[in-house]
Scaffold this motif. Sequence first.
Motif, PDB file in Angstrom:
ATOM      1  N   TYR A  35      40.771  36.165  30.711  1.00  0.00           N
ATOM      2  CA  TYR A  35      41.652  35.070  30.331  1.00  0.00           C
ATOM      3  C   TYR A  35      41.326  34.653  28.904  1.00  0.00           C
ATOM      4  O   TYR A  35      40.201  34.790  28.440  1.00  0.00           O
ATOM      5  CB  TYR A  35      41.430  33.846  31.225  1.00  0.00           C
ATOM      6  CG  TYR A  35      41.797  34.052  32.671  1.00  0.00           C
ATOM      7  CD1 TYR A  35      40.874  34.570  33.571  1.00  0.00           C
ATOM      8  CD2 TYR A  35      43.063  33.713  33.143  1.00  0.00           C
ATOM      9  CE1 TYR A  35      41.213  34.764  34.898  1.00  0.00           C
ATOM     10  CE2 TYR A  35      43.403  33.889  34.466  1.00  0.00           C
ATOM     11  CZ  TYR A  35      42.474  34.412  35.339  1.00  0.00           C
ATOM     12  OH  TYR A  35      42.803  34.603  36.653  1.00  0.00           O
ATOM     13  N   GLN A  37      41.677  31.024  26.598  1.00  0.00           N
ATOM     14  CA  GLN A  37      41.907  29.588  26.714  1.00  0.00           C
ATOM     15  C   GLN A  37      42.245  29.030  25.352  1.00  0.00           C
ATOM     16  O   GLN A  37      41.458  29.140  24.406  1.00  0.00           O
ATOM     17  CB  GLN A  37      40.668  28.875  27.277  1.00  0.00           C
ATOM     18  CG  GLN A  37      40.871  27.392  27.467  1.00  0.00           C
ATOM     19  CD  GLN A  37      39.620  26.701  27.989  1.00  0.00           C
ATOM     20  OE1 GLN A  37      38.555  27.298  28.103  1.00  0.00           O
ATOM     21  NE2 GLN A  37      39.742  25.435  28.327  1.00  0.00           N
ATOM     22  N   GLY A  40      45.993  23.070  24.990  1.00  0.00           N
ATOM     23  CA  GLY A  40      47.339  22.748  25.464  1.00  0.00           C
ATOM     24  C   GLY A  40      48.008  23.829  26.282  1.00  0.00           C
ATOM     25  O   GLY A  40      49.085  23.608  26.840  1.00  0.00           O
ATOM     26  N   LEU A  41      47.379  24.985  26.373  1.00  0.00           N
ATOM     27  CA  LEU A  41      47.988  26.106  27.096  1.00  0.00           C
ATOM     28  C   LEU A  41      47.212  26.493  28.345  1.00  0.00           C
ATOM     29  O   LEU A  41      47.651  27.364  29.105  1.00  0.00           O
ATOM     30  CB  LEU A  41      48.111  27.325  26.179  1.00  0.00           C
ATOM     31  CG  LEU A  41      49.017  27.147  24.961  1.00  0.00           C
ATOM     32  CD1 LEU A  41      48.969  28.390  24.084  1.00  0.00           C
ATOM     33  CD2 LEU A  41      50.446  26.858  25.391  1.00  0.00           C
ATOM     34  N   GLY A  42      46.068  25.916  28.562  1.00  0.00           N
ATOM     35  CA  GLY A  42      45.275  26.277  29.722  1.00  0.00           C
ATOM     36  C   GLY A  42      44.736  27.684  29.600  1.00  0.00           C
ATOM     37  O   GLY A  42      44.476  28.184  28.503  1.00  0.00           O
ATOM     38  N   LEU A  43      44.585  28.358  30.726  1.00  0.00           N
ATOM     39  CA  LEU A  43      44.097  29.727  30.739  1.00  0.00           C
ATOM     40  C   LEU A  43      45.265  30.675  30.983  1.00  0.00           C
ATOM     41  O   LEU A  43      46.054  30.463  31.906  1.00  0.00           O
ATOM     42  CB  LEU A  43      43.058  29.920  31.844  1.00  0.00           C
ATOM     43  CG  LEU A  43      41.625  29.564  31.495  1.00  0.00           C
ATOM     44  CD1 LEU A  43      41.445  28.066  31.487  1.00  0.00           C
ATOM     45  CD2 LEU A  43      40.658  30.214  32.459  1.00  0.00           C
ATOM     46  N   GLN A  45      46.232  34.780  31.553  1.00  0.00           N
ATOM     47  CA  GLN A  45      45.623  36.039  31.951  1.00  0.00           C
ATOM     48  C   GLN A  45      46.011  37.156  30.987  1.00  0.00           C
ATOM     49  O   GLN A  45      47.187  37.340  30.673  1.00  0.00           O
ATOM     50  CB  GLN A  45      46.043  36.394  33.368  1.00  0.00           C
ATOM     51  CG  GLN A  45      45.288  37.563  33.966  1.00  0.00           C
ATOM     52  CD  GLN A  45      45.711  37.840  35.392  1.00  0.00           C
ATOM     53  OE1 GLN A  45      46.891  37.904  35.699  1.00  0.00           O
ATOM     54  NE2 GLN A  45      44.745  38.004  36.273  1.00  0.00           N
ATOM     55  N   ASP A  59      49.636  38.177  31.606  1.00  0.00           N
ATOM     56  CA  ASP A  59      50.745  37.530  30.893  1.00  0.00           C
ATOM     57  C   ASP A  59      50.733  37.762  29.385  1.00  0.00           C
ATOM     58  O   ASP A  59      51.782  37.720  28.752  1.00  0.00           O
ATOM     59  CB  ASP A  59      50.699  36.021  31.149  1.00  0.00           C
ATOM     60  CG  ASP A  59      50.945  35.690  32.603  1.00  0.00           C
ATOM     61  OD1 ASP A  59      50.259  34.799  33.133  1.00  0.00           O
ATOM     62  OD2 ASP A  59      51.831  36.329  33.204  1.00  0.00           O
ATOM     63  N   LEU A  88      39.091  31.238  22.883  1.00  0.00           N
ATOM     64  CA  LEU A  88      37.946  31.249  23.795  1.00  0.00           C
ATOM     65  C   LEU A  88      38.306  32.162  24.964  1.00  0.00           C
ATOM     66  O   LEU A  88      39.319  31.944  25.624  1.00  0.00           O
ATOM     67  CB  LEU A  88      37.657  29.826  24.264  1.00  0.00           C
ATOM     68  CG  LEU A  88      36.497  29.620  25.240  1.00  0.00           C
ATOM     69  CD1 LEU A  88      35.191  30.131  24.657  1.00  0.00           C
ATOM     70  CD2 LEU A  88      36.384  28.138  25.593  1.00  0.00           C
ATOM     71  N   PHE A  90      37.408  34.184  28.581  1.00  0.00           N
ATOM     72  CA  PHE A  90      36.629  34.138  29.818  1.00  0.00           C
ATOM     73  C   PHE A  90      36.893  35.369  30.672  1.00  0.00           C
ATOM     74  O   PHE A  90      38.040  35.768  30.870  1.00  0.00           O
ATOM     75  CB  PHE A  90      36.983  32.903  30.646  1.00  0.00           C
ATOM     76  CG  PHE A  90      36.480  31.624  30.070  1.00  0.00           C
ATOM     77  CD1 PHE A  90      37.317  30.787  29.367  1.00  0.00           C
ATOM     78  CD2 PHE A  90      35.150  31.265  30.236  1.00  0.00           C
ATOM     79  CE1 PHE A  90      36.849  29.607  28.824  1.00  0.00           C
ATOM     80  CE2 PHE A  90      34.669  30.086  29.700  1.00  0.00           C
ATOM     81  CZ  PHE A  90      35.517  29.254  28.996  1.00  0.00           C
ATOM     82  N   LEU A 103      37.676  32.145  41.939  1.00  0.00           N
ATOM     83  CA  LEU A 103      37.194  32.968  40.845  1.00  0.00           C
ATOM     84  C   LEU A 103      35.818  32.491  40.396  1.00  0.00           C
ATOM     85  O   LEU A 103      35.533  31.291  40.389  1.00  0.00           O
ATOM     86  CB  LEU A 103      38.172  32.895  39.670  1.00  0.00           C
ATOM     87  CG  LEU A 103      39.526  33.551  39.887  1.00  0.00           C
ATOM     88  CD1 LEU A 103      40.518  33.051  38.846  1.00  0.00           C
ATOM     89  CD2 LEU A 103      39.405  35.062  39.823  1.00  0.00           C
ATOM     90  N   PHE A 105      33.469  32.555  37.049  1.00  0.00           N
ATOM     91  CA  PHE A 105      33.672  32.717  35.611  1.00  0.00           C
ATOM     92  C   PHE A 105      32.369  32.945  34.861  1.00  0.00           C
ATOM     93  O   PHE A 105      31.312  32.396  35.223  1.00  0.00           O
ATOM     94  CB  PHE A 105      34.326  31.468  35.026  1.00  0.00           C
ATOM     95  CG  PHE A 105      35.791  31.362  35.322  1.00  0.00           C
ATOM     96  CD1 PHE A 105      36.235  30.805  36.506  1.00  0.00           C
ATOM     97  CD2 PHE A 105      36.735  31.815  34.410  1.00  0.00           C
ATOM     98  CE1 PHE A 105      37.591  30.707  36.786  1.00  0.00           C
ATOM     99  CE2 PHE A 105      38.091  31.720  34.671  1.00  0.00           C
ATOM    100  CZ  PHE A 105      38.513  31.170  35.867  1.00  0.00           C
ATOM    101  N   GLY A 106      32.464  33.720  33.777  1.00  0.00           N
ATOM    102  CA  GLY A 106      31.404  33.769  32.804  1.00  0.00           C
ATOM    103  C   GLY A 106      31.420  32.518  31.933  1.00  0.00           C
ATOM    104  O   GLY A 106      32.316  31.665  32.061  1.00  0.00           O
ATOM    105  N   ASN A 107      30.461  32.419  31.009  1.00  0.00           N
ATOM    106  CA  ASN A 107      30.342  31.224  30.173  1.00  0.00           C
ATOM    107  C   ASN A 107      31.209  31.259  28.923  1.00  0.00           C
ATOM    108  O   ASN A 107      31.200  30.312  28.149  1.00  0.00           O
ATOM    109  CB  ASN A 107      28.892  31.001  29.773  1.00  0.00           C
ATOM    110  CG  ASN A 107      28.103  30.371  30.911  1.00  0.00           C
ATOM    111  OD1 ASN A 107      28.665  29.716  31.775  1.00  0.00           O
ATOM    112  ND2 ASN A 107      26.811  30.574  30.907  1.00  0.00           N
TER     113      ASN A 107
ATOM    114  N   GLY B  43      31.612  28.053  31.526  1.00  0.00           N
ATOM    115  CA  GLY B  43      32.838  28.560  32.140  1.00  0.00           C
ATOM    116  C   GLY B  43      33.329  27.615  33.222  1.00  0.00           C
ATOM    117  O   GLY B  43      32.683  26.624  33.556  1.00  0.00           O
ATOM    118  N   GLY B 106      46.903  25.161  35.234  1.00  0.00           N
ATOM    119  CA  GLY B 106      47.491  24.120  34.405  1.00  0.00           C
ATOM    120  C   GLY B 106      46.800  24.084  33.052  1.00  0.00           C
ATOM    121  O   GLY B 106      45.848  24.823  32.794  1.00  0.00           O
ATOM    122  N   ALA B 107      47.276  23.194  32.180  1.00  0.00           N
ATOM    123  CA  ALA B 107      46.772  23.143  30.801  1.00  0.00           C
ATOM    124  C   ALA B 107      45.400  22.494  30.700  1.00  0.00           C
ATOM    125  O   ALA B 107      44.751  22.586  29.658  1.00  0.00           O
ATOM    126  CB  ALA B 107      47.771  22.412  29.909  1.00  0.00           C
TER     127      ALA B 107
END
Lengths: 114, 115
Positions: A35, A37, A40-43, A45, A59, A88, A90, A103, A105-107, B43, B106-107
């Motif tokens: 992903y 990040q 304003g757009l979130g995560l 894929q 996406d 950023l 992930f 899920l 996640f890594g850092n 994360g 979501g954002a």
Amino acid sequence: EAQVTQNPRYLITVTGKKLTVTCSQNMNHEYMSWYRQDPGLGLRQIYYSMNVEVTDKGDVPEGYKVSRKEKRNFPLILESPSPNQTSLYFCASREWVTDNSPLHFGNGTRLTVT
Amino acid sequence: GDSVTQMEGPVTLSEEAFLTINCTYTATGYPSLFWYVQYPGEGLQLLLKATKADDKGSNKGFEATYRKETTSFHLEKGSVQVSDSAVYFCALSDPRDTGGFKTIFGAGTRLFVKA
């Protein structure tokens, strides 16, 4: 300890210089995903993998490549990075492909392309 | 396609205040719903989840109820602490729609808690 490990944590590079961000998980998970990040757009894929040698686009796959030669590793490759790939990143994994387990996640890897 | 909408932040609260972060979703199937939390420099990690309508997920004093009639999954906590300062993401996973291949986020909502 069960974990997803990404390297490097921070990376500054120049336009066009190929780079690889590594991701490794020690939980024997089938499913792995990348992903990005952005504020304003979130995560969003980029790519995902259902098992060894099985990958597919998410996406926002343009400008990225992945491979899954071993179950534990899922590197993200930027063949010719551009400034709009500053973000950023992930890596995440999940035990099975088609269930609703969470899920892991890594850092994260903060990439800057100048 | 499926989507998740959550309230914009940042949200700033004083310690011991009540927290609500709104989340609504659009899905064609019967998704599972999640809240993830991201602490600075880390994360995302799962905070809580609910897999069917009327389920309540809870963890660390946080709660969220899966409301199919209002397509919502609002996050609540009765008394926040400074250590709750983080970014909170609402997410859904709908295997019947995407084959389980995608979790939609979501954002994110940034929460600041003041001492």
